[in-house]
Design a protein around this motif. Structure first.
Motif, short mmCIF file in Angstrom:
data_model
loop_
_atom_site.label_atom_id
_atom_site.label_comp_id
_atom_site.label_asym_id
_atom_site.label_seq_id
_atom_site.Cartn_x
_atom_site.Cartn_y
_atom_site.Cartn_z
N PRO A 158 4.53 -4.21 -9.55
CA PRO A 158 5.58 -3.38 -10.15
C PRO A 158 5.10 -2.00 -10.62
CG PRO A 158 4.72 -4.82 -11.82
CD PRO A 158 3.89 -5.06 -10.58
N HIS A 159 3.82 -1.68 -10.40
CA HIS A 159 3.26 -0.45 -10.97
C HIS A 159 3.57 0.78 -10.12
CE1 HIS A 159 0.75 -3.66 -12.79
NE2 HIS A 159 0.91 -2.91 -13.86
N GLN A 160 3.49 1.94 -10.74
CA GLN A 160 3.78 3.19 -10.06
C GLN A 160 2.57 3.74 -9.32
OE1 GLN A 160 5.10 5.57 -13.37
NE2 GLN A 160 7.16 4.75 -13.36
N THR A 161 1.37 3.41 -9.75
CA THR A 161 0.15 3.96 -9.17
C THR A 161 -0.30 3.08 -8.00
OG1 THR A 161 -0.50 4.71 -11.36
CG2 THR A 161 -2.20 4.75 -9.66
N ARG A 162 -0.44 3.70 -6.81
CA ARG A 162 -0.77 2.93 -5.62
C ARG A 162 -1.66 3.73 -4.69
NH1 ARG A 162 5.55 2.12 -5.56
NH2 ARG A 162 5.70 0.44 -7.07
N ASP A 163 -2.76 3.12 -4.26
CA ASP A 163 -3.60 3.75 -3.24
C ASP A 163 -4.13 2.73 -2.24
OD1 ASP A 163 -5.73 2.38 -4.40
OD2 ASP A 163 -6.58 4.14 -5.38
N GLN A 164 -3.70 1.50 -2.36
CA GLN A 164 -4.23 0.43 -1.54
C GLN A 164 -3.44 0.27 -0.25
OE1 GLN A 164 -4.94 -3.20 -3.65
NE2 GLN A 164 -4.83 -4.39 -1.79
N ARG A 165 -4.13 0.06 0.84
CA ARG A 165 -3.49 -0.14 2.13
C ARG A 165 -3.32 -1.62 2.41
NH1 ARG A 165 -2.87 4.32 5.02
NH2 ARG A 165 -4.05 6.19 4.45
N ALA A 166 -2.10 -1.99 2.81
CA ALA A 166 -1.80 -3.39 3.10
C ALA A 166 -0.84 -3.44 4.28
CB ALA A 166 -1.20 -4.08 1.89
N ASP A 167 -0.64 -4.64 4.81
CA ASP A 167 0.31 -4.81 5.91
C ASP A 167 1.74 -4.93 5.40
OD1 ASP A 167 -1.66 -5.23 8.23
OD2 ASP A 167 -2.35 -6.68 6.74
N THR A 168 1.89 -5.55 4.24
CA THR A 168 3.22 -5.80 3.69
C THR A 168 3.20 -5.53 2.20
OG1 THR A 168 3.57 -7.56 5.32
CG2 THR A 168 5.08 -7.49 3.45
N TYR A 169 4.24 -4.86 1.71
CA TYR A 169 4.36 -4.57 0.29
C TYR A 169 5.66 -5.17 -0.25
CZ TYR A 169 0.93 -0.84 1.20
OH TYR A 169 -0.17 -0.12 1.57
N LEU A 170 5.57 -5.80 -1.40
CA LEU A 170 6.75 -6.20 -2.16
C LEU A 170 6.61 -5.50 -3.50
CD1 LEU A 170 9.33 -7.85 -2.17
CD2 LEU A 170 8.04 -9.78 -3.05
N LEU A 171 7.19 -4.31 -3.59
CA LEU A 171 7.01 -3.43 -4.74
C LEU A 171 8.34 -3.22 -5.46
CD1 LEU A 171 4.93 -0.66 -2.91
CD2 LEU A 171 4.05 -2.65 -4.14
#
Length: 340
Positions: free
Chosen positions: A122-135
Motif C-alpha cells: 500500500p506504500h507510495q514509494t516504489r523502486d522494485q521490479r516485479a512481474d505482477t503488482y497488487l498496489l
C-alpha cells in the motif's frame, strides 16, 4: 486502487497464485504487525490453494508477535534458510514493501532472480521490479489488501489467517485511530471479529505484555527527546549502547516513535536507532491543527534519503554515524518548518 503498467486485478492475482508450487513469501526487515500478519495470512491462503509456501523473515520475530506464529511456520534468513537456497523457489511474493532498500538482505538476489515476482503493497514509494503488482495506496494496511483479495476470490479465511489479518490492520492504523483508518479498514475488522477474532485478547497480547526492558528503553528514548521548531518537531535517539545497558532487543523500539505525537504541538516525530553500524530512522507525522502549520509528508523525506513509506509513517536506513545521521535528517526536515 492505484494502477501501474503491470497492476493486476485480484482475480488475475488469484490465477497466478494457483500455478505456483513452492513460493517464497517475504517482507521488509524489522517486520511490524502488518508485515508479519501479511506473511502468515498469505502463507495460510497459499497452503489452502495447494502450494507449499515458505514464510521468511530476516530478523528474530519480536516478542509481541510470537503468539501469531503458533504453527511455527516462520523461517529466518541465515538460520533456517541460507541465501544459496533461495534459487529453489518458483515464485517470490513480497508483502508490505516495494523498495529494495527495505529488502537489503536479499535485494541483490531479487534483482537477478529468474522466478516470478509478485508485490502486494500500500506504500507510495516504489523502486522494485516485479512481474505482477497488487498496489493500493488508499489501503490502510497490506493486510487489508490481502483480506479484500481473499474475499473477492472466495478463499476460506481460517481462524489463524483472520487473527493475522486483524493484527496487521489494527497495528498499522494505531488500533483504528490513525488518519489512515477508513470505512474499509473498519468494515474488514468488523467482519474478522464476526468470524471469531477476539479483539480484546489481541490488544492484550500486543500492548499489555511488555517486558521491563522495553519500558526502560522507552524511558531512555524519552530522556533523549529534543523539541525543535517551536515544539513542532520532536527528535529522539537511541544509541547502540542503550540496548546493551538495558538488555533490550531491536523489536522493543516498535511504536516508540509515536510517543511524542501525544504532545499537542508536535507535527513530526523522528526516532533514530543505532544498531550494527546502521541508523534506522522512523518518521511519523500528523495533520496540523492550526492553519498555516506545515502538513509534512514524511514519505518524501524518507524517499530523499533512500527510504520510503506512507505520508504519515515512513522510514529509512542510513549507513553513517548517529550524529551525522541526525544532522542529515534535520537538513531535510528543518526547511519544511522554516518555510511556514
Amino acid at each position: 486502487m492505484m494502477t501501474t503498467d503491470r497492476q493486476a486485478k485480484p482475480l488475475d492475482v488469484a490465477k497466478a497464485l494457483k500455478v505456483v508450487r513452492r513460493p517464497l513469501i517475504v517482507s521488509h526487515a524489522k517486520p511490524d504487525g502488518d508485515a508479519i500478519g501479511a506473511i502468515l495470512a498469505l502463507g495460510d491462503f497459499l497452503t489452502g490453494l495447494g502450494s507449499a509456501p515458505t514464510c521468511l523473515i530476516f530478523d528474530e520475530l519480536p516478542d509481541r508477535y510470537q503468539w501469531l506464529d503458533r504453527k511455527g511456520v516462520l523461517r529466518q534468513l541465515g538460520g533456517d534458510i541460507r541465501e544459496r537456497e533461495l534459487n529453489g523457489f518458483d515464485a517470490v511474493i513480497i508483502a508490505d514493501t516495494c523498495t529494495y532498500s527495505q529488502l537489503e538482505p536479499i535485494a541483490d538476489w531479487l534483482r537477478t532472480a529468474a522466478c516470478r515476482k509478485l508485490v502486494v503493497d500500500p506504500h507510495q514509494t516504489r523502486d522494485q521490479r516485479a512481474d505482477t503488482y497488487l498496489l493500493d495506496d488508499s489501503a490502510a494496511a497490506t493486510c487489508l489488501i490481502i483480506y479484500e483479495l481473499a474475499r473477492e476470490c472466495g478463499w476460506s479465511i481460517s481462524g489463524a489467517a483472520a487473527e493475522a489479518l486483524f493484527t496487521g490492520i489494527a497495528t498499522d492504523t494505531g488500533w483504528l485511530k490513525h488518519s489512515n483508518t477508513n470505512g474499509r479498514a473498519l468494515a474488514a475488522c468488523a467482519d474478522l471479529v464476526d468470524r471469531g477474532v477476539n479483539a480484546n485478547r489481541i490488544f492484550s497480547l500486543l500492548y499489555q505484555a511488555d517486558k521491563p526492558q522495553r519500558i526502560r528503553l522507552l524511558g531512555r528514548a524519552v530522556e533523549s527527546l529534543e523539541m525543535l521548531e517551536n515544539d513542532r518537531l520532536a527528535v529522539m535517539t537511541l544509541p547502540a549502547q542503550a540496548f546493551v545497558d538495558l538488555g533490550a532487543a531491536p523489536g522493543d523500539t516498535e511504536d516508540i516513535v509515536n510517543e511524542p505525537l501525544r504532545i499537542a504541538t508536535v507535527l513530526v516525530s523522528a526516532l533514530l536507532v543505532e544498531q550494527e553500524g546502521v541508523i534506522r530512522v522512523n518518521l511519523r507525522s500528523r495533520a496540523p491543527h492550526n492553519p498555516g502549520d506545515a502538513d509534512i509528508d514524511v514519505s518524501r523525506i524518507a524517499s530523499q534519503l533512500g527510504g520510503g513509506g506512507h505520508r504519515r509513517a515512513a522510514g529509512v536506513r542510513l549507513q553513517m554515524p548517529l550524529p551525522q545521521a541526525r544532522e542529515n535528517l534535520l537538513r531535510h526536515l528543518l526547511p519544511l518548518f522554516k518555510s511556514r
